[in-house]
Motif scaffolding. Structure first.
Motif, mmCIF file in Angstrom:
data_model
loop_
_atom_site.group_PDB
_atom_site.id
_atom_site.type_symbol
_atom_site.label_atom_id
_atom_site.label_comp_id
_atom_site.label_asym_id
_atom_site.label_seq_id
_atom_site.Cartn_x
_atom_site.Cartn_y
_atom_site.Cartn_z
ATOM 1 N N THR A 96 0.834 -1.210 0.000
ATOM 2 C CA THR A 96 0.000 0.000 0.000
ATOM 3 C C THR A 96 0.863 1.252 0.000
ATOM 4 O O THR A 96 1.795 1.374 0.788
ATOM 5 C CB THR A 96 -0.940 0.003 1.238
ATOM 6 O OG1 THR A 96 -1.812 -1.102 1.130
ATOM 7 C CG2 THR A 96 -1.754 1.279 1.321
ATOM 8 N N THR A 97 0.512 2.159 -0.917
ATOM 9 C CA THR A 97 1.135 3.487 -0.936
ATOM 10 C C THR A 97 0.098 4.495 -0.483
ATOM 11 O O THR A 97 -1.038 4.480 -0.976
ATOM 12 C CB THR A 97 1.615 3.842 -2.363
ATOM 13 O OG1 THR A 97 2.632 2.902 -2.721
ATOM 14 C CG2 THR A 97 2.174 5.252 -2.447
ATOM 15 N N LEU A 98 0.483 5.321 0.462
ATOM 16 C CA LEU A 98 -0.415 6.377 0.943
ATOM 17 C C LEU A 98 0.190 7.722 0.561
ATOM 18 O O LEU A 98 1.285 8.072 1.023
ATOM 19 C CB LEU A 98 -0.542 6.272 2.474
ATOM 20 C CG LEU A 98 -1.467 7.284 3.142
ATOM 21 C CD1 LEU A 98 -2.926 6.963 2.854
ATOM 22 C CD2 LEU A 98 -1.231 7.306 4.652
ATOM 23 N N GLU A 99 -0.518 8.451 -0.319
ATOM 24 C CA GLU A 99 -0.074 9.806 -0.672
ATOM 25 C C GLU A 99 -0.917 10.779 0.146
ATOM 26 O O GLU A 99 -2.140 10.582 0.255
ATOM 27 C CB GLU A 99 -0.276 10.055 -2.165
ATOM 28 C CG GLU A 99 0.598 9.151 -3.024
ATOM 29 C CD GLU A 99 0.243 9.212 -4.507
ATOM 30 O OE1 GLU A 99 0.834 8.415 -5.272
ATOM 31 O OE2 GLU A 99 -0.626 10.032 -4.899
ATOM 32 N N ASP A 124 -5.050 -2.121 -7.616
ATOM 33 C CA ASP A 124 -4.408 -2.429 -8.898
ATOM 34 C C ASP A 124 -4.661 -1.320 -9.919
ATOM 35 O O ASP A 124 -4.980 -1.584 -11.085
ATOM 36 C CB ASP A 124 -4.939 -3.761 -9.458
ATOM 37 C CG ASP A 124 -4.625 -4.917 -8.537
ATOM 38 O OD1 ASP A 124 -3.576 -4.878 -7.873
ATOM 39 O OD2 ASP A 124 -5.438 -5.856 -8.470
ATOM 40 N N GLY A 125 -4.585 -0.074 -9.473
ATOM 41 C CA GLY A 125 -4.717 1.074 -10.371
ATOM 42 C C GLY A 125 -6.163 1.436 -10.694
ATOM 43 O O GLY A 125 -6.421 2.412 -11.395
ATOM 44 N N LYS A 151 -3.246 3.696 -2.555
ATOM 45 C CA LYS A 151 -3.077 2.821 -3.721
ATOM 46 C C LYS A 151 -2.623 1.465 -3.217
ATOM 47 O O LYS A 151 -1.583 1.372 -2.555
ATOM 48 C CB LYS A 151 -2.032 3.381 -4.676
ATOM 49 C CG LYS A 151 -2.456 4.691 -5.294
ATOM 50 C CD LYS A 151 -1.358 5.216 -6.188
ATOM 51 C CE LYS A 151 -1.779 6.518 -6.849
ATOM 52 N NZ LYS A 151 -0.638 7.214 -7.434
ATOM 53 N N THR A 152 -3.397 0.436 -3.524
ATOM 54 C CA THR A 152 -3.086 -0.840 -2.911
ATOM 55 C C THR A 152 -3.089 -1.981 -3.928
ATOM 56 O O THR A 152 -3.783 -1.914 -4.935
ATOM 57 C CB THR A 152 -4.077 -1.066 -1.733
ATOM 58 O OG1 THR A 152 -3.679 -2.169 -0.977
ATOM 59 C CG2 THR A 152 -5.494 -1.248 -2.184
ATOM 60 N N GLU A 153 -2.262 -2.969 -3.676
ATOM 61 C CA GLU A 153 -2.277 -4.183 -4.516
ATOM 62 C C GLU A 153 -1.894 -5.377 -3.648
ATOM 63 O O GLU A 153 -1.228 -5.215 -2.617
ATOM 64 C CB GLU A 153 -1.326 -4.042 -5.703
ATOM 65 C CG GLU A 153 0.103 -3.775 -5.321
ATOM 66 C CD GLU A 153 0.966 -3.401 -6.532
ATOM 67 O OE1 GLU A 153 1.740 -4.261 -6.987
ATOM 68 O OE2 GLU A 153 0.854 -2.240 -6.989
ATOM 69 N N ASN A 154 -2.363 -6.546 -4.038
ATOM 70 C CA ASN A 154 -2.054 -7.766 -3.288
ATOM 71 C C ASN A 154 -1.175 -8.672 -4.129
ATOM 72 O O ASN A 154 -1.276 -8.670 -5.354
ATOM 73 C CB ASN A 154 -3.353 -8.515 -2.952
ATOM 74 C CG ASN A 154 -4.278 -7.686 -2.081
ATOM 75 O OD1 ASN A 154 -3.827 -7.005 -1.172
ATOM 76 N ND2 ASN A 154 -5.566 -7.742 -2.369
ATOM 77 N N THR A 155 -0.334 -9.475 -3.453
ATOM 78 C CA THR A 155 0.474 -10.434 -4.213
ATOM 79 C C THR A 155 -0.341 -11.687 -4.528
ATOM 80 O O THR A 155 0.098 -12.530 -5.279
ATOM 81 C CB THR A 155 1.713 -10.866 -3.407
ATOM 82 O OG1 THR A 155 1.257 -11.419 -2.162
ATOM 83 C CG2 THR A 155 2.652 -9.715 -3.129
#
Ligand code: PMV
Length: 372
Positions: free
Chosen positions: A58-61, A78-79, A111-115
Motif C-alpha cells: 500500500t502506498t499512501l499519498e 491495482d490502479g 493505492k493498494t495491490e495484493n500479491t
C-alpha cells in the motif's frame, strides 16, 4: 499500556505532503479468534504464524488540505478506483481518529495491490488493514520530533511504540490484522500463560520455539475463490448468546497454554492435533450458531480426508487449518517439503478451483518500502 497511551499529546512539526509505501503480510491463526466485544476486543486469545508471500503493498499519498471537517480519501486497487472499499475505510478512520488527530487535516490517496489474487477467497483484510495502519504511523512519526514525550514513551516514536500502535490501529480495522505487523509467531489477547499479552495489540511470542517450526510451510489450497456467504463480522457476532461460547473461549486459553510446551519441545504430532482441532472447532461454532451456516465445501472435506490418509500411511507431519472459508491451509515442516509437495500436486490440487494453490511459509512481518 492502555488505549490512552496511543493518543499523541503533541504534533510539533508541519508536513505539507508526502508519500509512504508499506508491504504487509497475511497471517494464519493456529488458535483462532472467533467472537469479539466492543471496539474489536477479542473474546479469547489467539496465536498465528505470520506469512511470507501473501502480502498487500500500500502506498499512501497525503497532501495538507484547507478545511478540517471531514475525511477525504480515494482508494485504488491495482490502479482501479474502488469506491466500494470506501465505507470500510471511512469506518476505520472514524474509529482511529482519536488516536491519529491529523486524519482530517490531509487529503489521502490510497493505492493498494495484493500479491495474491483478489478473488482467491484469501482474506485481504489482515494484510490490507495492517499495511494502511503502518502507512498512517509513518505519517504520524514525521509529525513528531524525536525528543518529545509520546503517549507512554519518552523519546518520541521509537520502534517498539511504532509497532505496538500500528498493531493497535490495525486491530480497529480488522481484528486479525493486528497480528500482521511482526513475525514470526504473534499472540493477541490477554492470557495468563503468555507474559505481556494484551487485548489491545499483537505481541511477538516471547518463549522458546523448537527448530522444527523454523521455516514452517503453509500451502494454501484455493477450494473456493468466491465471496464468503457470511462475513467474519457476522460470524463474530453470532458468538453472542452462542450456547457453547464460554467453553470455547476457555478452551482457547487452554490451547495456548498447551501450545507453549509443544512449541518448545518441537512436538509435531501434538501440534497437528491441536491445530486441526482448533480449525474444526472454529467451524463447529459456525455449525452451531443461530442462524447456523457452513463455509466448508465438499472439496474441503475431500482434502482433509486425503491428508489424514496420507499422514497415516507415511508418518509425515502434515496437518491442515482453516480460516473462515472453504480454503485449506496445509501445514508442514520445511524438511518434509519435498514429499509433501509431491503429494499435494498429485492428490490435492484436483480439488482446488482451477487447480490453484499458493505456496507460502512463515514470515517475519511488514516492511517499509519507500518514504518521501
Ligand atoms: O479479523 P477478522 O474479523 O476477519 O476475523 C478473522 C477470524 C479468523 O480468521 C476466522 C480466525 C483468526 O484468528 O484469524
Amino acid at each position: 499500556m492502555t488505549e490512552h497511551d496511543f493518543r499523541p499529546n503533541i504534533y510539533d512539526t508541519t508536513l505539507e505532503k508526502g508519500s509512504v509505501t508499506w508491504e504487509s503480510p497475511s497471517n494464519i491463526a493456529l488458535v483462532k479468534y472467533w467472537g469479539k466485544k466492543k471496539d474489536q476486543i477479542p473474546e479469547n486469545p489467539s496465536i498465528s504464524f505470520t506469512l511470507n508471500h501473501c502480502k498487500t503493498i500500500t502506498t499512501l499519498e497525503f497532501t495538507k488540505k484547507g478545511d478540517h471537517n471531514h475525511f477525504e480519501f480515494e482508494v485504488y486497487l491495482d490502479g482501479e478506483k474502488k469506491d466500494d472499499f470506501k465505507p470500510k475505510i471511512q469506518t476505520f478512520f472514524e474509529r482511529i481518529e482519536v488516536y491519529l488527530p491529523f486524519l482530517k487535516q490531509y487529503q489521502f490517496i490510497i493505492k493498494t495491490e495484493n500479491t495474491f489474487p483478489h478473488s482467491s477467497g484469501i482474506a485481504s483484510s489482515a494484510s490490507g488493514m495492517s499495511a494502511l495502519a503502518l502507512c498512517l504511523m509513518s505519517v504520524e512519526k514525521q509529525l513528531i520530533k524525536s525528543d518529545v514525550i509520546v503517549g507512554a514513551v519518552e523519546d518520541g516514536i521509537n520502534e517498539v511504540y511504532f509497532n505496538q500502535k500500528a498493531s493497535f490501529l490495525a486491530r480497529l480495522g480488522s481484528g486479525s490484522a493486528c497480528r500482521s505487523i511482526e513475525g514470526d509467531l504473534i499472540v493477541w489477547g490477554k492470557t495468563k500463560s503468555i507474559e505481556g499479552s494484551t487485548d489491545l495489540f499483537g505481541i511477538k511470542y516471547p518463549y522458546k520455539v523448537h527448530e522444527n517450526f523454523k521455516g514452517f510451510q503453509d500451502t494454501i489450497l484455493l477450494v473456493d475463490k468466491g465471496e464468503k456467504q457470511v462475513s467474519s463480522t457476522v460470524g463474530h457476532n453470532l458468538m453472542h448468546n452462542h450456547p457453547y461460547a464460554q467453553n470455547r473461549f476457555e478452551q482457547a486459553h487452554q490451547n495456548i497454554e498447551n501450545l507453549k510446551d509443544i512449541l518448545e519441545l518441537g512436538d509435531l504430532k501434538a501440534f497437528n492435533a491441536l491445530v486441526e482441532s482448533e480449525a474444526l472447532t472454529l467451524h463447529a461454532m459456525m455449525l452451531t450458531s443461530m442462524p447456523y451456516f457452513i463455509l466448508m465445501k465438499p472439496n474441503t472435506l475431500e482434502i482433509i480426508n486425503k491428508i489424514w490418509e496420507f499422514r497415516e500411511k507415511t508418518g509425515l507431519h502434515i496437518s491442515f487449518t482453516l480460516d473462515a472459508g472453504a480454503n485449506v491451509h496445509v501445514l508442514y515442516p520445511k524438511r518434509e517439503s519435498q514429499e509433501i509437495l509431491q503429494f499435494i500436486e498429485s492428490e490435492l490440487v484436483d480439488f482446488c478451483q482451477n487447480g490453484h494453490y499458493i505456496c507460502d511459509q512463515i514470515g517475519f512481518g511488514a516492511e517499509l518500502i519507500n518514504i518521501e
